[in-house]
Write an enzyme that holds these catalytic residues in place. Structure first.
Site, PDB file in Angstrom:
ATOM      1  N   ARG A 121      58.499  87.007  98.734  1.00 58.58           N
ATOM      2  CA  ARG A 121      59.285  86.129  99.599  1.00 58.58           C
ATOM      3  C   ARG A 121      60.769  86.422  99.436  1.00 58.58           C
ATOM      4  O   ARG A 121      61.277  86.494  98.329  1.00 58.58           O
ATOM      5  CB  ARG A 121      59.000  84.658  99.239  1.00 58.58           C
ATOM      6  CG  ARG A 121      59.819  83.657 100.038  1.00 58.58           C
ATOM      7  CD  ARG A 121      59.339  82.230  99.791  1.00 58.58           C
ATOM      8  NE  ARG A 121      59.725  81.710  98.484  1.00 58.58           N
ATOM      9  CZ  ARG A 121      59.420  80.494  98.041  1.00 58.58           C
ATOM     10  NH1 ARG A 121      58.674  79.683  98.802  1.00 58.58           N
ATOM     11  NH2 ARG A 121      59.816  80.070  96.854  1.00 58.58           N
ATOM     12  N   GLY A 123      63.227  84.972 102.197  1.00 59.16           N
ATOM     13  CA  GLY A 123      63.829  83.742 102.706  1.00 59.16           C
ATOM     14  C   GLY A 123      62.838  82.640 103.029  1.00 59.16           C
ATOM     15  O   GLY A 123      63.225  81.498 103.252  1.00 59.16           O
ATOM     16  N   SER A 131      54.274  85.009 103.248  1.00 62.17           N
ATOM     17  CA  SER A 131      55.102  85.501 102.151  1.00 62.17           C
ATOM     18  C   SER A 131      54.943  84.666 100.886  1.00 62.17           C
ATOM     19  O   SER A 131      55.319  85.120  99.799  1.00 62.17           O
ATOM     20  CB  SER A 131      56.583  85.535 102.565  1.00 62.17           C
ATOM     21  OG  SER A 131      57.055  84.241 102.880  1.00 62.17           O
ATOM     22  N   ILE A 254      61.157  95.544 100.031  1.00 63.68           N
ATOM     23  CA  ILE A 254      62.543  95.846 100.348  1.00 63.68           C
ATOM     24  C   ILE A 254      63.443  95.225  99.291  1.00 63.68           C
ATOM     25  O   ILE A 254      63.373  94.023  99.013  1.00 63.68           O
ATOM     26  CB  ILE A 254      62.930  95.305 101.736  1.00 63.68           C
ATOM     27  CG1 ILE A 254      62.055  95.929 102.828  1.00 63.68           C
ATOM     28  CG2 ILE A 254      64.418  95.545 102.014  1.00 63.68           C
ATOM     29  CD1 ILE A 254      62.269  97.406 103.038  1.00 63.68           C
ATOM     30  N   TYR A 483      57.387  86.448 115.189  1.00 62.35           N
ATOM     31  CA  TYR A 483      56.766  85.198 115.634  1.00 62.35           C
ATOM     32  C   TYR A 483      55.297  85.235 115.217  1.00 62.35           C
ATOM     33  O   TYR A 483      54.396  85.010 116.018  1.00 62.35           O
ATOM     34  CB  TYR A 483      56.858  85.036 117.145  1.00 62.35           C
ATOM     35  CG  TYR A 483      58.243  84.822 117.705  1.00 62.35           C
ATOM     36  CD1 TYR A 483      59.328  84.533 116.891  1.00 62.35           C
ATOM     37  CD2 TYR A 483      58.469  84.898 119.082  1.00 62.35           C
ATOM     38  CE1 TYR A 483      60.590  84.330 117.415  1.00 62.35           C
ATOM     39  CE2 TYR A 483      59.733  84.690 119.622  1.00 62.35           C
ATOM     40  CZ  TYR A 483      60.791  84.415 118.783  1.00 62.35           C
ATOM     41  OH  TYR A 483      62.039  84.220 119.312  1.00 62.35           O
TER      42      TYR A 483
END
Length: 543
Positions: A121, A123, A131, A254, A483
């Site tokens: 996770r 955000g 996440s 990332i 989405y």
């Protein structure tokens, strides 16, 4: 022991060779079955063996056994959809907040060694919470990147290195600290985490001028399925292509992005004009918007938000941003969109950083320091969302059907129409995994507030989505991967069937790019270490 600040990345980007001393001890690993109660203890021991940077346990490691209330607080602090925070929702066995990139590398190796599933996770804005929630396999651990949030802006180079745990609001704020004439084309919601956001493409109010956030990424740092730290050069162009629009949680973790900053004028103009059903009974204004929104000058972005008011009515708000002065804007609107009736009184000239406050729909006068907040200003948001891509204008009779359904709703439920065209139409659909380019008029976000009656609201949004079927893209019916919608299909623990099932929802998100994503996934993560309910699957093994 080093302080947390000392453990953070320095302002200059560290060399990729930093971790070269780490022997990938578990490269040829065997999974060790361990009871769930002992997992976190073995995980900590494994971390210590695979990093030379200390991590204070009281600030980085959280378990329900040690302190249940603290564990729940940490779980919820960047969880942005409370629909997935019920007692029945699966919870991670423990949460780890790395404070150094080597901790992320070690986490990948240790999760493989111990056979514990990993969720990541940045955000917490994933619409289906993949996440931080695993519906398909337990136990799982949550790797929370919120302590990795450093931002280094280089105005001379027109670039910025941004760590995955930083929010869009923080990025905007730090850019504006350095320059009044630089910006970045990213999202409207300031609390979205940069790490996951760009993996889906990332749209915003500057996309008609500069394209997606992912179109403006120069480099990235990622931890792969073997725990190796890679940059653009070492990961190769295939993987670099895949992570910029192929969705999060499939190819690696990332750590940071290198962003290309874009020029913005010192003066921008914003406006918001609302039309009630009584003011636009025949939907002439909304119909005209559909015909011109993607054809306006690319400096102009006009988004439409249809909201339920809670008193058996609904209204459409036309929220615009123009890269220029209001005098120039008024001339354009008189020529191309006189139906809106925009006047100079409706317009406000401002700086780019102030447009971020406006686009985030903060109250007028909100200080820009609000952008540094990491939690959504909406109290305990609970929602179900779906999306569509529109290729032809929606008939007025269908718009009437939309409003008929909206007037039944309570505040918090809305539809948002985001226009395309401009730069979005100039980029080939295979340039990145995000394929929704030329021929797209606008994108729809359907959002139902599920706080009080979740089952009823979910049924409502599904019915609306079904109603819209004939009037949106088809073969396949397309949508935006950020989405995320598990109604479209999802992976199971049976990896053999995942590829066949994923071809259906994969085409909706990625069109023809899905096949390339699968090939890259099969090459860089053949063991499917990075997986969730809608992660890119590997190719089926030939018998």
């Amino acid at each position: 022991m080093l302080s947390i600040a000392e453990m953070r990345l320095s302002k200059s980007v560290p060399s990729i060779s930093y971790i070269s001393f780490l022997a990938l001890y578990f490269f040829s690993y065997t999974i060790t079955p361990i009871s769930s109660n002992s997992l976190h203890k073995y995980f900590i021991k494994c971390l210590h063996r695979n990093t030379n940077v200390n991590f204070p346990l009281d600030k980085t490691f959280f378990t329900p056994e040690k302190n249940a209330s603290t564990f729940i607080n940490v779980l919820e602090e960047t969880a942005q959809n409370y629909r997935f925070l019920t007692k029945a929702t699966p919870k991670p066995s423990f949460i780890f907040k790395p404070v150094h990139e080597s901790h992320v590398q070690a986490s990948v190796m240790c999760s493989k060694k111990l056979g514990i599933h990993l969720r990541v996770r940045s955000g917490g804005h994933d619409f289906e919470a993949v996440s931080y929630v695993s519906q398909i396999e337990t136990p799982f651990l949550l790797l929370d990147l919120s302590k990795l949030r450093q931002i280094s802006v280089d105005i001379d180079d027109n670039s910025a290195w941004v760590e995955a745990g930083a929010t869009l609001g923080e990025v905007y704020y730090r850019i504006a600290e350095k320059s009044k004439i630089h910006g970045f084309p990213a999202g409207l919601c300031s609390t979205v985490g940069v790490g996951g956001y760009i993996t889906g493409g990332g749209y915003g109010a500057l996309m008609r001028k500069y394209g997606l956030a992912a179109d403006n990424v120069l480099d990235a740092k990622i931890v792969d399925a073997n725990g190796k730290l890679l940059d653009r050069s070492s990961m190769g162009e295939d993987m670099f292509w895949a992570i910029r629009g192929g969705g999060g949680g499939s190819f690696g973790i990332i750590l940071s992005w290198k962003l290309k900053l874009v020029p913005v004028p010192e003066t921008l103009t914003i406006f918001s004009v609302t039309k009630t059903l009584e003011q636009d009974p025949d939907f002439k204004t909304l119909s005209k918007w559909q015909h011109i929104a993607d054809k306006l000058v690319e400096d102009l972005f006009i988004r439409v938000v249809i909201r339920a008011s809670g008193n058996s009515t609904a209204a459409a708000s036309y929220r615009g941003q123009f890269l220029g002065t209001k005098g120039t804007l008024i001339e354009i609107m008189k020529k191309d969109f006189p139906e809106l009736g925009l006047t100079e009184k409706d317009c406000t000239e401002t700086r780019w950083i102030e447009t971020v406050i406006f686009n985030g729909e903060f109250p007028e006068g909100t200080p820009i320091e609000t952008l540094l907040q990491v939690k959504s200003p909406i109290v305990n948001p609970s929602f179900k969302s779906k999306g569509d891509i529109v290729k032809k204008p929606i008939p007025a009779l269908v718009l009437k059907g939309i409003f008929k359904r909206m007037v039944q709703q309570q505040p918090g439920t809305f539809l948002a129409f985001a226009p395309y065209g401009g730069m979005m139409a100039k980029i080939a659909e295979s340039e990145l995994p995000f394929p929704h380019r030329s021929g797209t008029i606008f994108k729809i976000l359907y959002n139902a507030d599920t706080g009080k009656t979740p089952a009823t609201q979910i049924n409502w949004i599904r019915e609306l989505y079904s109603f819209m079927t004939p009037y949106v893209s088809s073969n396949p019916r397309q949508t935006y991967v950020n989405y995320r919608d598990l109604d479209l299909g999802q992976n199971t623990r049976n990896m053999t069937s995942n590829f066949k099932n994923a071809q259906i929802w994969g085409a909706k998100y990625f069109k023809g790019n899905f096949e390339r994503l699968v090939r890259i996934k099969s090459k860089v993560d053949p063991d499917n270490v990075f997986r969730h309910e809608q992660s890119i699957p590997t190719l089926p093994v030939q018998s």
